[in-house]
Design a protein around this motif. Sequence first.
Motif, mmCIF file in Angstrom:
data_model
loop_
_atom_site.group_PDB
_atom_site.id
_atom_site.type_symbol
_atom_site.label_atom_id
_atom_site.label_comp_id
_atom_site.label_asym_id
_atom_site.label_seq_id
_atom_site.Cartn_x
_atom_site.Cartn_y
_atom_site.Cartn_z
ATOM 1 N N SER A 137 1.330 -5.738 -9.386
ATOM 2 C CA SER A 137 2.064 -5.604 -8.124
ATOM 3 C C SER A 137 2.793 -6.892 -7.763
ATOM 4 O O SER A 137 3.882 -6.858 -7.174
ATOM 5 C CB SER A 137 1.103 -5.211 -6.992
ATOM 6 O OG SER A 137 0.592 -3.915 -7.207
ATOM 7 N N GLN B 166 -6.936 0.372 -14.650
ATOM 8 C CA GLN B 166 -7.981 -0.594 -14.338
ATOM 9 C C GLN B 166 -9.247 -0.289 -15.136
ATOM 10 O O GLN B 166 -9.625 0.862 -15.333
ATOM 11 C CB GLN B 166 -8.286 -0.568 -12.839
ATOM 12 C CG GLN B 166 -8.590 0.807 -12.269
ATOM 13 C CD GLN B 166 -8.812 0.769 -10.782
ATOM 14 O OE1 GLN B 166 -9.723 0.097 -10.301
ATOM 15 N NE2 GLN B 166 -7.992 1.497 -10.036
ATOM 16 N N GLY C 9 0.017 -1.057 -8.174
ATOM 17 C CA GLY C 9 -1.353 -1.172 -7.692
ATOM 18 C C GLY C 9 -1.793 -0.043 -6.796
ATOM 19 O O GLY C 9 -3.006 0.145 -6.586
ATOM 20 N N GLN D 213 -9.070 -4.164 -10.717
ATOM 21 C CA GLN D 213 -9.357 -3.546 -9.427
ATOM 22 C C GLN D 213 -8.193 -2.727 -8.872
ATOM 23 O O GLN D 213 -8.267 -2.279 -7.730
ATOM 24 C CB GLN D 213 -9.726 -4.637 -8.410
ATOM 25 C CG GLN D 213 -10.962 -5.442 -8.798
ATOM 26 C CD GLN D 213 -11.267 -6.545 -7.808
ATOM 27 O OE1 GLN D 213 -10.536 -6.731 -6.842
ATOM 28 N NE2 GLN D 213 -12.345 -7.278 -8.050
ATOM 29 N N CYS D 214 -7.135 -2.532 -9.611
ATOM 30 C CA CYS D 214 -6.007 -1.754 -9.094
ATOM 31 C C CYS D 214 -5.257 -1.113 -10.250
ATOM 32 O O CYS D 214 -5.356 -1.554 -11.392
ATOM 33 C CB CYS D 214 -5.055 -2.639 -8.272
ATOM 34 S SG CYS D 214 -4.121 -3.830 -9.266
ATOM 35 N N THR E 99 -3.654 5.572 -8.586
ATOM 36 C CA THR E 99 -5.071 5.708 -8.926
ATOM 37 C C THR E 99 -5.262 5.939 -10.417
ATOM 38 O O THR E 99 -4.329 6.344 -11.124
ATOM 39 C CB THR E 99 -5.680 6.883 -8.144
ATOM 40 O OG1 THR E 99 -7.071 6.992 -8.455
ATOM 41 C CG2 THR E 99 -4.996 8.193 -8.504
ATOM 42 N N CYS F 290 -4.185 -8.248 -8.216
ATOM 43 C CA CYS F 290 -3.379 -7.217 -8.882
ATOM 44 C C CYS F 290 -2.076 -7.858 -9.351
ATOM 45 O O CYS F 290 -1.082 -7.898 -8.618
ATOM 46 C CB CYS F 290 -3.101 -6.060 -7.919
ATOM 47 S SG CYS F 290 -2.350 -4.613 -8.710
ATOM 48 N N LYS G 152 0.825 -1.212 0.000
ATOM 49 C CA LYS G 152 0.000 0.000 0.000
ATOM 50 C C LYS G 152 0.854 1.256 0.000
ATOM 51 O O LYS G 152 0.533 2.247 0.668
ATOM 52 C CB LYS G 152 -0.926 -0.016 1.219
ATOM 53 C CG LYS G 152 -1.887 -1.194 1.260
ATOM 54 C CD LYS G 152 -2.846 -1.191 0.077
ATOM 55 C CE LYS G 152 -3.820 -2.357 0.144
ATOM 56 N NZ LYS G 152 -4.751 -2.370 -1.021
#
Length: 583
Positions: A323, A465, A105, A460-461, A108, A320, A99
């Motif tokens: 990543s 995406q 991932g 989703q990432c 945005t 993802c 994160k």
Amino acid sequence: MSSRERVKAIQKTPKTMKEKREYLHLLQLWQKTLKVIGGKFGTSVLSYFVFLKWLLTFNIFSFLVNFSFITIPQLIASGPNNLSFNGLELLTGAGYFKKTVLYYGFYTNFTITKTENNSSYDMQLAYIFTIGIYFIICFFILVYSMAKSFRKNFINPQTYSGSAAKLLCIWDFNITNEKAVKLKQSNLSTQIKESLSEVTLEVLNLSPKQRIARIAVHLLVWMASLGIAAACCAGVYFFSRNNLQLENEAATLVLPIVVSLLNLLIPFCFALFGLIEKFQYPRHQLYLLLLCRNVFLKIAIIGILCYYWLNDVATSEKECWESLVGQDIYRLIVIDFIFCLLASFFGEFVRRIIGTKCCKKLGVPEFDIARNVLDLIYTQTLAWIGIFFAPLMPAMQIISFFIIFYVKKVSLMRNCQPPRKVWRASQMMTLFIFLLFFPSFTGVLSVMAVIIWRRTPSKQCGPFQGLTSIIDAVSGWIHILDSYSSSKWVVWIYYNLIGSVHFFFILTVIVLIITYLYWQIIEGRRIMVRLLHEQIINVSLFFRFVLFKKRQAANMLAVSSCPLHMMLAHREVSVLVQVRRGN
């Protein structure tokens, strides 16, 4: 005038622009260290450290570009990280780092908007254009560096200057510091030894049976090398397939450890093959081990890993996959860095202890240029692939290259000896940059093309995406620009140049023509140098013949102009003849 007064007079003389530029060169990173290494170990070992410094500056530029245009905007819009840090992430790259801005991932796909002046920043376009423009700049930097080094070492006639010019004309009388004088003397001594080593090489006269035996040994060694490389690639693919199913974070280190072990041990096996082949010239041994065998091994392993990432990981049902690929590359680089430090300890320090204390026949080891250079090219190739999946990957390279430089320097000074066979390696930097360009950089471009045009991003990432392919982000932006009359030129460039196969075909033909012209220039210069060398030899022989004839004519003239000497000489001869007859 005393010697001290002469030194002060030299120091007070005004400096020319060339000398001022030399002072600026002294402010460059590790300039003094590189001079010491070159003076003590020669240009062959020095070329490794120069190449390492060059890669370091390359990664600093890469980090500044990615951090400025990708990471800083994401940091402005991102929230806090709620994951805990336990320390294992430094090796695995997972856990807390998932994160963070380290991986793809976390970024945005929204447009970041600043409410104060209503300015926006499209992360999709920023991500793909920053990485794309960076690779274009890398392409031109590599081509320019390769052409510059090629011209300096192959085309420039100054490289053919002999040892006499270095011995008589190269000393800088502005050097007054005692340490600088000793360093300059050592450097010049090593350069002259390297130049003379190429003159004193003996050509082996082998019989037909010996030539056939040597060719048979080369073929057997090549077959064994290819078999070992194929077995290594099969093992890497087997471990990589199992790596995708692992859930334990520590167990994911198995694949990078296996890859690093292969990269560490197999080159030593190839070096043993080099002892069997018994190369006469160290340059031939280096080029064969570096160009063919170790390069094939490293690139084959990276190719197997890329196949695994693009066909197994990218098509899996993981949340993802980008990543996950970034984490794999992170682990490969970190473990390879650790193994590089261990190789310096066991391969050089422990080897020196054994060679000086236990088995003195082994002696002090030499610095392995081929293995160390290929380690740099291997990690740089992984870093280029990882830039898309982890934009801050160049920061890891900067830290590792700094540490590797000082570790290798200390190990070289304390544990290694200068090469037993002194030889000039002025063309090695060109070879290193060429290997970095092909197959390393061109292979990375091929991988990037498959990722951008052929693979579907995670749903989703990441900044892409929801798209069917990454290139759709650029196509959508071009479609929007098509509605504006002032941006028609951008649309034309995209469809007729960037999106056209014919343009790249014409560009490739132009590059091949330029390469062919450069090659012809080189051949012409070589023929010219050979003819001039023969002309110098013929002129020297002619002047020697003229001097000989001139001396012979002068002696005859002197004898003919002195009849008294002739009479005395005739009388002495007649006396000697009578004495002998009397005896």
